[in-house]
Each structure stands twice: as C-alpha cells, then as structure tokens.
Design an enzyme around this catalytic site. Structure first.
Site, PDB file in Angstrom:
ATOM      1  CG  HIS A 122      43.426  34.427  41.595  1.00  0.00           C
ATOM      2  ND1 HIS A 122      43.281  33.081  41.676  1.00  0.00           N
ATOM      3  CD2 HIS A 122      44.065  34.774  40.548  1.00  0.00           C
ATOM      4  CE1 HIS A 122      43.639  32.692  40.433  1.00  0.00           C
ATOM      5  NE2 HIS A 122      44.406  33.474  39.780  1.00  0.00           N
TER       6      HIS A 122
ATOM      7  CG  MET B 149      49.834  31.105  35.512  1.00  0.00           C
ATOM      8  SD  MET B 149      49.117  32.742  35.231  1.00  0.00           S
ATOM      9  CE  MET B 149      49.042  33.426  37.072  1.00  0.00           C
TER      10      MET B 149
ATOM     11  N   GLY C 151      48.721  34.865  31.521  1.00  0.00           N
ATOM     12  CA  GLY C 151      49.878  35.644  31.568  1.00  0.00           C
ATOM     13  C   GLY C 151      49.624  37.061  31.776  1.00  0.00           C
ATOM     14  CG  PHE C 152      49.611  39.655  29.818  1.00  0.00           C
ATOM     15  CD1 PHE C 152      50.657  40.662  30.096  1.00  0.00           C
ATOM     16  CD2 PHE C 152      50.178  38.540  28.726  1.00  0.00           C
ATOM     17  CE1 PHE C 152      52.048  40.295  29.402  1.00  0.00           C
ATOM     18  CE2 PHE C 152      51.477  38.279  28.563  1.00  0.00           C
ATOM     19  CZ  PHE C 152      52.376  39.235  28.784  1.00  0.00           C
TER      20      PHE C 152
ATOM     21  N   GLY D 221      43.270  41.723  32.302  1.00  0.00           N
ATOM     22  CA  GLY D 221      42.697  42.589  31.410  1.00  0.00           C
ATOM     23  C   GLY D 221      42.310  42.011  29.921  1.00  0.00           C
TER      24      GLY D 221
ATOM     25  CG  ASP E 150      41.875  33.513  36.874  1.00  0.00           C
ATOM     26  OD1 ASP E 150      41.882  34.668  36.640  1.00  0.00           O
ATOM     27  OD2 ASP E 150      43.157  33.135  37.127  1.00  0.00           O
ATOM     28  N   GLY E 151      39.729  34.893  34.387  1.00  0.00           N
ATOM     29  CA  GLY E 151      40.088  35.527  33.310  1.00  0.00           C
ATOM     30  C   GLY E 151      38.829  36.204  32.685  1.00  0.00           C
ATOM     31  N   GLY E 152      39.023  37.533  32.600  1.00  0.00           N
ATOM     32  CA  GLY E 152      37.987  38.303  32.081  1.00  0.00           C
ATOM     33  C   GLY E 152      36.548  38.419  32.807  1.00  0.00           C
TER      34      GLY E 152
ATOM     35  N   GLY F 141      40.198  40.496  38.525  1.00  0.00           N
ATOM     36  CA  GLY F 141      41.273  41.288  38.425  1.00  0.00           C
ATOM     37  C   GLY F 141      40.872  42.818  38.402  1.00  0.00           C
TER      38      GLY F 141
HETATM   39  C1  DX5 Z   1      45.765  35.728  34.031  1.00  0.00           C
HETATM   40  C2  DX5 Z   1      45.514  35.503  35.545  1.00  0.00           C
HETATM   41  C3  DX5 Z   1      44.247  36.036  35.838  1.00  0.00           C
HETATM   42  C4  DX5 Z   1      44.040  37.409  35.894  1.00  0.00           C
HETATM   43  C5  DX5 Z   1      42.620  38.079  35.965  1.00  0.00           C
HETATM   44  O1  DX5 Z   1      47.063  35.265  33.757  1.00  0.00           O
HETATM   45  O2  DX5 Z   1      45.583  34.187  35.896  1.00  0.00           O
HETATM   46  O3  DX5 Z   1      43.895  35.733  37.418  1.00  0.00           O
HETATM   47  O4  DX5 Z   1      44.844  38.341  36.879  1.00  0.00           O
HETATM   48  O5  DX5 Z   1      42.503  39.386  35.702  1.00  0.00           O
HETATM   49  P1  DX5 Z   1      41.300  40.151  34.858  1.00  0.00           P
HETATM   50  O6  DX5 Z   1      40.028  39.555  35.647  1.00  0.00           O
HETATM   51  O7  DX5 Z   1      41.932  41.476  34.496  1.00  0.00           O
HETATM   52  O8  DX5 Z   1      41.306  39.099  33.491  1.00  0.00           O
HETATM   53 ZN    ZN Z   2      44.775  33.506  37.766  1.00  0.00          ZN
END
Ligand code: DX5
Ligand code: ZN
Length: 218
Positions: free
Chosen positions: A32, A67, A141-142, A144, A174-176, A196
């Site tokens: 990803h 994004m 955007g971020f 974690g 996707d996300g957390g 991530g």
């Molecule tokens: C957020 C990203 C995600 C992020 C996932 O903007 O689209 O893909 O990298 O990272 P974790 O798993 O740390 O939420």
């Molecule tokens: Zn993503």
C-alpha cells in the site's frame, strides 16, 4: 475473494525502504503506497521517484492510494513508475467515470476511496467501475491514528452490494488496523487489510503480518 494483507510503507523507515519491503515481501499480497500532495491532505509523502526506485526491488502489486487533488494527471507517470492499481477519493471526483476511464487507459486497475465522513451511498452507483473499494477507518493524512469502528457499517454496505450484484471487487480497509480490529473489519466484509504502524512499527514485521493474517483467516 481471498483475504489480502497490504503493508503501508508510510509506516516504514524511509532511510531503509527497500530493506523494509524485502523483509515482508514474501508474506504479503499488496504494497500500500500512500501518495499525499499537501493539499487534499495536510501532509506530503513521496511520489514517482520513490515508487520507481522501489519497483526496481520488488514484483509486489503496488496499491497506490492517491490523497491528492489532481489524481488523473498522475496516472500515466505512476504507471510508468510501476504502479498497478490507483485509488481515487470520491471527495475529489464525486462522479468518477472520467477518472476510471483515464486509469484504465493508462494501464492501471482502479478503485474508489471513502473518507470517514462520506456515506457509502455516494459510491454505490459507481461500484461497477471499481476493482477495489477502500473504506478509510481514519481521517487520511497521517499514519498511527486510532481505528474508527463507526465506519464498519459502510464496509457492510459495500460487501452487501458486491455480493448481491456479483461484481469482482476487493473491499479494503485502511487506518489504525490491528489484529483485533482487523477481525471486526473481516466480519463486516473487508478482504484487504492495510497496516502501517502495526507491521512496520513492530520489532518483528513478519510476525506482525502473520498475526494479522491469523486474525482475518481464523
Ligand atoms: C493514512 C494512510 C494509511 C496509513 C495507515 O492517511 O492512508 O494508509 O498509512 O497507517 P496506520 O496503519 O499506521 O494507520
Ligand atoms: Zn492509505
């Protein structure tokens, strides 16, 4: 469709990106790749030169999450850099037909992404354009950030539509994502799990991938 694990390189050590990817490559399904433009989201990540450099080190499928405010202009250079699939935010292209056609013309597979605040109904008319539907479980955007369980009804709605119409579409979250909430997402109907921090933030990324896989396959 089979469950897939997609490590997000946004969580990796950028000074050792090829090594980080090589470590998990044999154990995962997609990579990803989060492309951010500092405009659609208030952060910058990386673009074509990094993707091309990584492409030279691996055959993994690159799932590029765009994004960005102008995704269509990036399709051809992303394909040239080695991208396989692009996902475009519905908030950028509320009618994504032109984007889908442009992605296919550039040789890319295509998907649509929903931010947490965007309802599934906005995507439903365009589901048949997609190879993949991505439901964000954080505000993008971020890395974690904490998983938002309130998006799971959208995963259920996506699964219902995909199964009732018989279209072949992956449903990605996707996300957390962690092993605990990945199972909840699996139960709601997701089959592609982006992580991530849970993978690259772990002392043993391969074990972390296997924990995620055990959670969603079990
Ligand atoms: C957020 C990203 C995600 C992020 C996932 O903007 O689209 O893909 O990298 O990272 P974790 O798993 O740390 O939420
Ligand atoms: Zn993503």
């Amino acid at each position: 469709m089979a469950n897939k694990i997609a490590p997000s390189i946004l969580g990796a050590d950028f000074a050792h990106l090829a090594d980080e990817v090589a470590r998990v490559a044999a154990h995962v399904d997609f990579l990803h790749v989060d492309v951010m433009d500092g405009h659609f989201v208030p952060n910058l990540s990386f673009g074509m030169p990094v993707i091309a450099a990584l492409r030279a080190t691996t055959d993994l499928e690159f799932d590029c999450h765009l994004m960005v405010t102008n995704p269509i202009s990036l399709f051809e250079p992303l394909h040239a850099a080695g991208a396989n699939l692009v996902t475009v935010h519905l908030e950028v292209h509320p009618d994504p037909r032109r984007a889908a056609a442009a992605a296919r013309a550039a040789g890319l597979r295509f998907g649509l992404v929903l931010n947490p605040a965007t309802p599934f109904g906005a995507l439903a008319p365009f589901a048949e354009l997609c190879d993949l539907i991505l439901v964000m479980s954080v505000v993008p955007g971020f890395g974690g950030q904490a998983f938002m369980p309130e998006v799971l009804p959208k995963v259920e709605a996506a699964r219902k539509l995909v199964d009732s119409t018989g279209i072949r579409v992956d449903i990605e979250i996707d996300g957390g994502i962690t092993p605990e909430n990945a199972r909840q997402a699996r139960d709601a109907g997701a089959n592609v799990f982006v992580a991530g921090t849970a993978i690259f933030g772990s002392a043993d990324p391969v074990a972390a991938v296997e924990r995620l896989r055990g959670a969603v396959d079990g």
